[in-house]
Design a protein around this motif. Structure first.
Motif, short mmCIF file in Angstrom:
data_model
loop_
_atom_site.label_atom_id
_atom_site.label_comp_id
_atom_site.label_asym_id
_atom_site.label_seq_id
_atom_site.Cartn_x
_atom_site.Cartn_y
_atom_site.Cartn_z
N ASP A 212 20.74 -65.74 64.55
CA ASP A 212 20.64 -65.11 65.64
C ASP A 212 21.35 -63.69 65.92
O ASP A 212 21.95 -63.03 66.95
CB ASP A 212 20.86 -65.43 67.21
CG ASP A 212 22.74 -66.37 66.88
OD1 ASP A 212 23.46 -66.08 65.98
OD2 ASP A 212 23.28 -66.55 68.17
N GLY A 213 21.25 -63.26 64.56
CA GLY A 213 21.84 -61.89 64.50
C GLY A 213 23.70 -61.64 65.78
O GLY A 213 24.08 -60.62 65.34
N GLN A 214 24.57 -62.76 65.47
CA GLN A 214 26.13 -62.51 65.36
C GLN A 214 26.36 -62.79 64.41
O GLN A 214 26.34 -63.24 63.43
CB GLN A 214 26.32 -63.40 66.59
CG GLN A 214 26.03 -63.13 68.09
CD GLN A 214 26.26 -65.11 68.63
OE1 GLN A 214 27.43 -64.20 68.75
NE2 GLN A 214 25.39 -65.83 69.39
N LEU A 215 27.29 -61.75 64.26
CA LEU A 215 28.41 -61.93 62.95
C LEU A 215 30.37 -62.01 63.42
O LEU A 215 30.27 -61.15 64.85
CB LEU A 215 28.18 -60.31 62.72
CG LEU A 215 26.89 -59.75 61.79
CD1 LEU A 215 26.60 -58.87 62.55
CD2 LEU A 215 27.28 -59.39 60.52
N LYS A 231 34.13 -59.97 66.34
CA LYS A 231 32.40 -60.60 66.28
C LYS A 231 31.65 -59.68 67.37
O LYS A 231 31.90 -58.67 67.55
CB LYS A 231 32.66 -61.98 67.82
CG LYS A 231 31.42 -62.20 67.61
CD LYS A 231 31.75 -63.69 69.19
CE LYS A 231 30.27 -64.05 68.94
NZ LYS A 231 30.72 -65.04 70.47
N MET A 232 31.02 -59.88 66.11
CA MET A 232 29.72 -58.03 66.34
C MET A 232 28.52 -59.14 67.40
O MET A 232 27.85 -60.63 66.82
CB MET A 232 29.49 -57.30 65.47
CG MET A 232 30.54 -57.07 65.55
SD MET A 232 30.52 -56.35 62.95
CE MET A 232 31.65 -57.32 62.22
N ASP A 233 27.42 -58.46 67.40
CA ASP A 233 26.05 -59.17 67.97
C ASP A 233 24.86 -57.80 67.81
O ASP A 233 25.42 -56.47 68.15
CB ASP A 233 25.98 -59.38 69.51
CG ASP A 233 24.67 -59.95 69.41
OD1 ASP A 233 23.97 -59.56 69.14
OD2 ASP A 233 24.59 -61.21 70.29
N LEU A 234 24.19 -57.97 66.89
CA LEU A 234 23.38 -56.99 66.11
C LEU A 234 22.63 -56.54 67.66
O LEU A 234 21.97 -54.89 67.57
CB LEU A 234 22.02 -57.34 64.86
CG LEU A 234 23.12 -57.33 63.86
CD1 LEU A 234 21.67 -57.89 62.50
CD2 LEU A 234 23.66 -56.07 63.36
N GLN A 235 21.84 -57.30 68.41
CA GLN A 235 21.35 -56.74 69.73
C GLN A 235 22.40 -56.00 70.79
O GLN A 235 21.91 -54.63 71.07
CB GLN A 235 20.85 -58.07 70.21
CG GLN A 235 19.55 -58.23 69.67
CD GLN A 235 18.57 -59.48 70.47
OE1 GLN A 235 19.22 -59.98 71.49
NE2 GLN A 235 17.09 -59.58 71.17
#
Length: 804
Positions: A212-215, A231-235
């Motif tokens: 779901d695009g989370q790192l 913590k990162m979220d591409l969206q």
């Protein structure tokens, strides 16, 4: 910037197969059981055909070493390792290229990876991990501890015995291959399976990404435990990137655009790698190692790991000439000539493309020229508010009446006698031979030398508890040391200000007069007076030896509370923020008083300039440098923006919108101290803190966030942050009853100062010596020293205890 080097049509769909790519070769399956190996350097060369599998090939990968180039391929029947150069020679000799079978009947392998010495291979099949020898048929280790199928496994680059696996059970595990034990097992990170994992050797971090695009970025300690760094979220990063780039002018339009693209909401993290080239050894491009390339289904994302922000994105839809419109799998490798190469399979069509990204073009696109600096580049303009002065009144001399009066012949009221009437001297001269030396002068000289000693540039962070003091049962909202490091001001929630010695010994001097909590205190540069600002919409300037303020600015002068106030421009001005306005006042402190009219204030203030923020929202925090001439004033608004005021021109020069997800409650610049010297560019760095959004470090020259610090806990209280005088450490308060000390170059914390009694609201570094002072919600002060300062303190006390 992104070019297609090779387009390879396939005989079947390869959307979720692991394909192989390195700096010299790329490989794809052919007819399911065979492989074609293409040269990245010479596209006209005939591809190498490799045969030997009887089942359909499901995974391929190249080795880590540049020579010999090894390729590992897996099918349900065999896992084979090929020496590409040897296979080329056998083909040229007319023989059949052959490899070494290292595993048989291990099931459908979804992921392969070599260790960094190419001696071992990790194979993921179902929920089982196999560690195989790359030279012979041998299963070294088998691991089955995940609750779901494995998705990836990678070897640690700095420890050959450490390996990390990810699984559809939404966890990752750190394995010690030497002891065959699990060193660390993560919690469930997401509601979606984890797909990939990547190591950052420079920082000793690992990053894992989900469907779901989370790192998640974790630091790995020496005992192989993992601590969450960011913590990162591409969206979310993409949304912020579009807003900052100005691609969408209004939020409504942005919402409509998201609605149009709602089909492609998932951004799976299919593959990750740092932006690096094989021949790029220039230190100038070392920062590229913090740029992370993320291959997803709709394109390539370049993320700045230090700030958790998206730098740029390359969408397939923006490159219609490419053969790929939606990606199913990625393989990423550094290339030659300052480039990176990507082997991408199409999601819906039987096609594979070899892409190239030129890093030099990427750097030039992301490069920003210097926009601002704390150091003036020219003198103030004629109409500058900084040129304001008090009008000088000419003294009025009374007119003399009458002629010239008689004047005395001497100018003194008494005339010394000539000595004729005194008795004659019996002794003309006698020398003094028993003069005693004054020990106090020597001691004072010695102490002065200690006070003027330089701040140790290589000292450790102040983490050793030295003094604990309970001063009140009210929050300590602000702390500030005097410029010489001898005294400390404490602004309290009970509307008082306490003045302590920096050693926290003796009784403090108490200053009262405010009606509400004191939110800001500031020393003048000459240390002769200081100010305090409160929620009661007043500002007071205090002087030594007087319990009454020399200046009181109140009486409805400001319509809203003063959020921040300080001395500015080498003590020439008072700078303060109230509501949406920034006020610049001239002032003159006059401490003389008339005993009859003792309540009449002789000190004067005069408004030099009032500037309103561009967004007309309340200013929540401000910062400016008073130690040297600087035109720049930084102010934060309740709209989450940072505004740069040019006080030379008296206007807002620039603004950073949406700098944080919440309004900023603390901003502090790297001001150094009179005891330390830093590189000139380092003075352009400043910190901002916001609730739930951690601490960010910004560069004034580019107006970009350059690093982020998120290990501390800040959910509701305005915890402050500070930069050490040497510019190497950052301290931040936290709501878990701790203070955190960061290395300014790393996003993970160095030290966690525990055993505080409540939330740590305020932190301050001593400008003269490596000391850190913390203030808590329940009115406690704690002083921390560095190890060198603690040893010096013990040695000094031991010397003083020796009898003379």
């Amino acid at each position: 910037m992104v070019t297609e080097m090779l387009s390879l049509p396939c005989d079947r769909l390869l959307s979720h197969r692991q394909l192989a790519c390195c700096h010299t070769y790329c490989g794809i399956p052919l007819e399911g059981k065979n492989m074609l190996i293409y040269s990245n350097m010479d596209k006209d060369n005939k591809p190498l055909l490799l045969t030997g599998h009887h089942g359909e090939i499901s995974a391929m990968t190249f080795g880590k070493l540049s020579g010999p180039v090894l390729l590992c391929s897996a099918s349900p029947d065999y896992i084979i390792v090929w020496d590409i150069e040897l296979c080329h020679r056998r083909t040229q000799e007319g023989k059949v290229a052959a490899g070494t079978v290292i595993g048989t009947l291990l099931g459908e392998v979804v992921h392969l990876s070599f260790c960094f010495s190419d001696e071992r291979v990790a194979a993921c099949s179902g929920s089982t991990l196999y560690i195989l020898s790359s030279k012979r048929h041998e299963v070294i280790f088998t691991f089955t501890n995940h609750l779901g199928p494995l998705t990836s496994a990678e070897f640690c680059p700095w420890n050959k015995n450490i390996l990390v696996t990810t699984s559809e059970d939404r966890t990752f595990k750190v394995l010690d291959l030497k002891t065959e034990a699990v060193c660390y097992q993560s919690f469930v990170l997401s509601g979606s399976p984890l797909l990939s994992v990547f190591f950052l050797e420079e920082n000793r971090h690992l990053i894992t990404g989900s469907t779901d695009g989370q790192l998640w970025c974790f630091s790995i300690t020496d005992d192989h435990k993992c601590h969450l760094v960011s913590k990162m979220d591409l969206q979310k990063m993409e949304k912020r990137h579009l807003q900052h780039q100005g691609t969408v002018s209004d939020p409504a339009g942005f919402t409509e655009q998201l609605a149009e693209d709602k089909v492609d909401t998932s951004k799976p993290v299919l593959k990750m790698a740092t932006c690096s080239s094989l021949i790029d050894t220039n230190n100038e491009h070392k920062k590229d190692n913090s740029w992370l390339c993320i291959g997803s289904s709709d394109g390539l994302y370049v993320v700045e790991l230090a700030t958790s922000e998206l730098l740029t994105a390359f969408y397939f839809k923006d490159y219609p000439i490419l053969s790929i419109s939606m990606a199913g799998s990625w393989s990423i490798s550094p290339g030659w000539n300052d480039s990176m190469v990507f082997l991408v399979s199409s999601m819906f069509t039987p096609c594979v493309a070899l892409l190239e990204l030129r890093l030099c073009v990427l750097r030039s696109t992301l490069a920003c020229g210097e926009r601002f600096s704390v150091f003036p580049s020219s003198p103030p303009v004629l109409e500058s508010p900084l040129s304001a002065e008090f009008k000088r009144k000419e003294p009025e001399h009374p007119k003399k009446k009458g002629g010239v009066k008689e004047q005395p012949l001497v100018f003194h009221s008494k005339v010394k006698s000539s000595g004729y009437t005194s008795a004659p001297r019996s002794a003309m001269f006698s020398p003094k031979t028993n003069i005693q030396k004054n020990p106090s002068s020597k001691k004072a000289h010695k102490n002065t030398g200690l006070l003027l000693r330089d701040y140790p540039a290589d000292s450790a962070a102040p983490t050793i508890p030295h003094t604990h003091l309970s001063i009140a049962n009210k929050p300590i909202h602000c702390l500030q040391y005097s410029g010489d490091g001898k005294q400390i001001l404490c602004g309290l929630g009970d509307s008082s200000v306490l003045l302590y010695k920096s050693s926290l010994t003796g009784n403090p001097t108490v200053y009262t007069g405010h009606d509400k909590p004191v939110g800001s205190v500031s020393w003048s540069l000459n240390r002769q007076w200081w100010l305090s600002a409160s929620e009661d919409q007043s500002l007071r300037i205090w002087t030594h030896g007087s319990p009454e303020p020399a200046i009181i600015m109140g009486n409805s002068m400001f319509s809203k509370p003063i959020r921040s106030a300080q001395f500015y421009y080498l003590d020439k001005f008072l700078l303060l923020a109230s509501g949406p306005s920034l006020y610049l006042y001239l002032y003159n402190v006059d401490i003389t008083r008339d005993d009859i009219k003792r309540y009449q204030q002789r000190s004067v203030v005069k408004l030099a300039k009032c500037i309103t923020s561009t967004s007309a929202t309340d200013i929540t925090a401000l910062s400016a440098i008073n130690d040297f001439f600087s035109y720049i004033v930084l102010a934060c608004g309740s709209d989450r923006s940072i505004q740069v005021f040019d006080m030379n021109k008296g206007c807002v020069a620039a603004a950073i919108p949406d700098a944080h997800s919440r309004s900023i409650h603390c901003i502090t610049q790297n001001k150094g101290s009179m005891f330390s010297t830093q590189a000139p560019d380092s003075y352009n760095l400043f910190l901002t803190s916001a609730v739930t959004d951690g601490v960010k470090m910004w560069d004034l020259r580019s107006l970009r966030c350059v690093r982020r610090y998120e290990n501390h806990l800040n959910r509701c209280h305005p915890c402050s942050a500070a930069i050490s005088p040497c510019g190497r450490f950052i301290a931040s308060g936290s709501e878990d009853n701790c203070a955190y000390v960061y290395d300014i170059r790393s996003s993970s914390y160095l030290h966690k100062l525990q055993k505080h009694s409540d939330t740590v609201l305020s932190v301050a570094f001593n400008p003269a010596t490596p000391q850190l002072l913390t203030g808590t919600m329940d009115g406690k002060l704690r002083l921390f020293q560095s190890s060198s300062a603690a040893r010096l303190s013990r040695d000094t006390s031991a010397v003083h205890s020796v009898p003379h």
